[in-house]
Design a protein around this motif. Structure first.
Motif, short mmCIF file in Angstrom:
data_model
loop_
_atom_site.label_atom_id
_atom_site.label_comp_id
_atom_site.label_asym_id
_atom_site.label_seq_id
_atom_site.Cartn_x
_atom_site.Cartn_y
_atom_site.Cartn_z
N ARG A 102 0.86 -1.19 0.00
CA ARG A 102 0.00 0.00 0.00
C ARG A 102 0.89 1.23 0.00
O ARG A 102 1.34 1.68 1.05
CB ARG A 102 -0.90 0.01 1.24
CG ARG A 102 -1.89 -1.15 1.32
CD ARG A 102 -2.55 -1.19 2.70
NE ARG A 102 -3.54 -2.24 2.84
CZ ARG A 102 -3.30 -3.44 3.35
NH1 ARG A 102 -2.09 -3.76 3.78
NH2 ARG A 102 -4.27 -4.33 3.46
N THR A 103 1.19 1.77 -1.19
CA THR A 103 1.95 3.01 -1.31
C THR A 103 1.12 3.96 -2.17
O THR A 103 0.15 3.53 -2.80
CB THR A 103 3.34 2.78 -1.96
OG1 THR A 103 3.16 2.42 -3.33
CG2 THR A 103 4.13 1.70 -1.23
N PRO A 104 1.48 5.25 -2.23
CA PRO A 104 0.66 6.18 -3.01
C PRO A 104 0.49 5.80 -4.48
O PRO A 104 -0.56 6.05 -5.07
CB PRO A 104 1.40 7.51 -2.87
CG PRO A 104 2.11 7.40 -1.56
CD PRO A 104 2.51 5.96 -1.46
N ASP A 105 1.51 5.17 -5.09
CA ASP A 105 1.43 4.84 -6.52
C ASP A 105 1.46 3.35 -6.82
O ASP A 105 1.64 2.95 -7.96
CB ASP A 105 2.58 5.53 -7.27
CG ASP A 105 2.40 7.04 -7.30
OD1 ASP A 105 1.26 7.50 -7.50
OD2 ASP A 105 3.39 7.77 -7.08
N GLU A 123 0.00 -16.16 -6.70
CA GLU A 123 -0.57 -15.21 -7.65
C GLU A 123 -0.52 -13.82 -7.02
O GLU A 123 -0.68 -13.69 -5.81
CB GLU A 123 -2.01 -15.60 -7.97
CG GLU A 123 -2.62 -14.86 -9.12
CD GLU A 123 -3.84 -15.58 -9.66
OE1 GLU A 123 -3.85 -15.86 -10.87
OE2 GLU A 123 -4.76 -15.89 -8.88
N ALA A 124 -0.30 -12.80 -7.85
CA ALA A 124 -0.28 -11.42 -7.37
C ALA A 124 -1.14 -10.55 -8.26
O ALA A 124 -1.11 -10.69 -9.50
CB ALA A 124 1.15 -10.88 -7.34
N PHE A 125 -1.89 -9.66 -7.63
CA PHE A 125 -2.66 -8.64 -8.32
C PHE A 125 -2.01 -7.31 -7.95
O PHE A 125 -1.89 -6.98 -6.76
CB PHE A 125 -4.12 -8.63 -7.87
CG PHE A 125 -4.83 -9.94 -8.08
CD1 PHE A 125 -4.68 -10.66 -9.25
CD2 PHE A 125 -5.66 -10.45 -7.11
CE1 PHE A 125 -5.34 -11.86 -9.45
CE2 PHE A 125 -6.33 -11.64 -7.29
CZ PHE A 125 -6.17 -12.35 -8.47
N ILE A 126 -1.60 -6.54 -8.96
CA ILE A 126 -0.83 -5.31 -8.73
C ILE A 126 -1.47 -4.18 -9.52
O ILE A 126 -1.75 -4.33 -10.72
CB ILE A 126 0.63 -5.49 -9.20
CG1 ILE A 126 1.27 -6.67 -8.48
CG2 ILE A 126 1.43 -4.21 -9.01
CD1 ILE A 126 2.46 -7.26 -9.21
N ALA A 127 -1.70 -3.06 -8.87
CA ALA A 127 -2.12 -1.85 -9.57
C ALA A 127 -1.04 -0.80 -9.31
O ALA A 127 -0.60 -0.62 -8.17
CB ALA A 127 -3.48 -1.36 -9.07
N ARG A 128 -0.62 -0.14 -10.37
CA ARG A 128 0.39 0.89 -10.22
C ARG A 128 0.01 2.10 -11.06
O ARG A 128 -0.72 1.98 -12.05
CB ARG A 128 1.77 0.37 -10.61
CG ARG A 128 1.88 -0.09 -12.03
CD ARG A 128 3.25 -0.73 -12.32
NE ARG A 128 3.21 -1.50 -13.53
CZ ARG A 128 3.32 -1.01 -14.76
NH1 ARG A 128 3.47 0.30 -14.93
NH2 ARG A 128 3.27 -1.79 -15.81
N ARG A 129 0.48 3.24 -10.61
CA ARG A 129 0.23 4.48 -11.34
C ARG A 129 1.56 4.95 -11.93
O ARG A 129 2.54 5.09 -11.20
CB ARG A 129 -0.37 5.53 -10.42
CG ARG A 129 -0.81 6.77 -11.13
CD ARG A 129 -1.71 7.63 -10.30
NE ARG A 129 -1.18 7.88 -8.97
CZ ARG A 129 -1.72 8.71 -8.10
NH1 ARG A 129 -2.82 9.36 -8.42
NH2 ARG A 129 -1.21 8.88 -6.91
#
Length: 179
Positions: A102-105, A123-129
Motif C-alpha cells: 500500500r503506497t501512493p502509486d 498469484e499477485a494482483f498489482i495496480a500501479r500508477r
C-alpha cells in the motif's frame, strides 16, 4: 512473516508484488505475467486501489472470497477461502496472503496456495500508477501441479486458469460490474 504449515507454494514471495519488474527463475512451476492499462484520473486511481484490496479482481471474476479469521483487509499471514462454482461442482481454494503493498502509486496483494487448493503456487494482483498518471493492472503468477491426487487435475486447472485470467484483466476496468 509466519505462514501456515499447510502452505503448498515452494517459494512464498516469488511474485514480488512490491517490485517494478519481475523475471522469475523457477524450476518448479510456470511463471506468467501480463498487464492492462485502466485509464487516468484521481477517481479511477482511488477506486482501483480500493477495489484491488477488496478482492474485486476475484469477486468480479465469479469467485466468492472470505477471510477465515474475520478480518476484511488482506494482510500477510492472513488465511482466506476462495470458492468457485463450476456448474454443480464447488471448488474451494484455501490461500494465505503473502504480501500486501500500500503506497501512493502502488497497491498489490499476493497469495500462496494451501493444502486443498487445486494447484500450487502464488498469484499477485498489482495496480500501479505511472509517472503520467496512467493506472495499470498487472497479474503475476507461478503455477504447478498440486501435491497428491489433485495434481492429476493440472491440465483442467490450466485451461480454467486461462479463462479466469481474461476475467481478471477486465475486473478493474472502468465500467466493470461492481459487486
Amino acid at each position: 512473516m509466519h505462514l501456515p504449515t499447510d502452505t503448498t507454494c515452494p517459494s512464498p514471495g516469488i511474485t514480488d508484488p512490491a517490485s517494478g519488474s519481475w523475471a522469475p527463475s523457477v524450476s518448479w512451476g510456470r511463471p506468467f505475467t501480463t498487464s492492462v492499462e485502466l485509464g487516468t484520473g484521481e477517481e479511477l486511481w482511488r477506486r482501483t486501489r480500493e477495489d484491488l484490496l477488496a478482492w474485486a479482481v476475484k469477486t468480479r471474476s465469479g469467485f466468492a472470497v472470505r477471510p477465515l479469521d474475520g478480518r476484511e483487509a488482506p494482510d500477510p499471514g492472513q488465511t482466506w477461502e476462495v470458492t468457485a462454482h463450476l456448474g454443480p461442482i464447488t471448488v474451494r481454494e484455501p490461500i494465505v496472503v503473502v504480501d500486501a503493498v500500500r503506497t501512493p502509486d502502488r497497491v498489490a496483494l499476493s497469495y500462496a496456495t494451501r493444502r486443498g487448493h487445486p494447484v500450487r503456487g502464488e498469484e499477485a494482483f498489482i495496480a500501479r500508477r505511472t509517472e503520467d498518471g496512467t493506472a495499470v493492472f498487472e497479474l503475476r503468477s507461478v503455477t504447478a501441479a498440486a501435491p497428491g491426487v489433485r495434481g492429476a487435475l493440472l491440465p483442467l486447472a490450466l485451461m480454467l486458469q486461462g479463462r479466469y485470467r481474461a476475467r481478471y484483466l477486465r475486473a478493474l476496468r472502468p465500467g466493470a460490474p461492481r459487486g
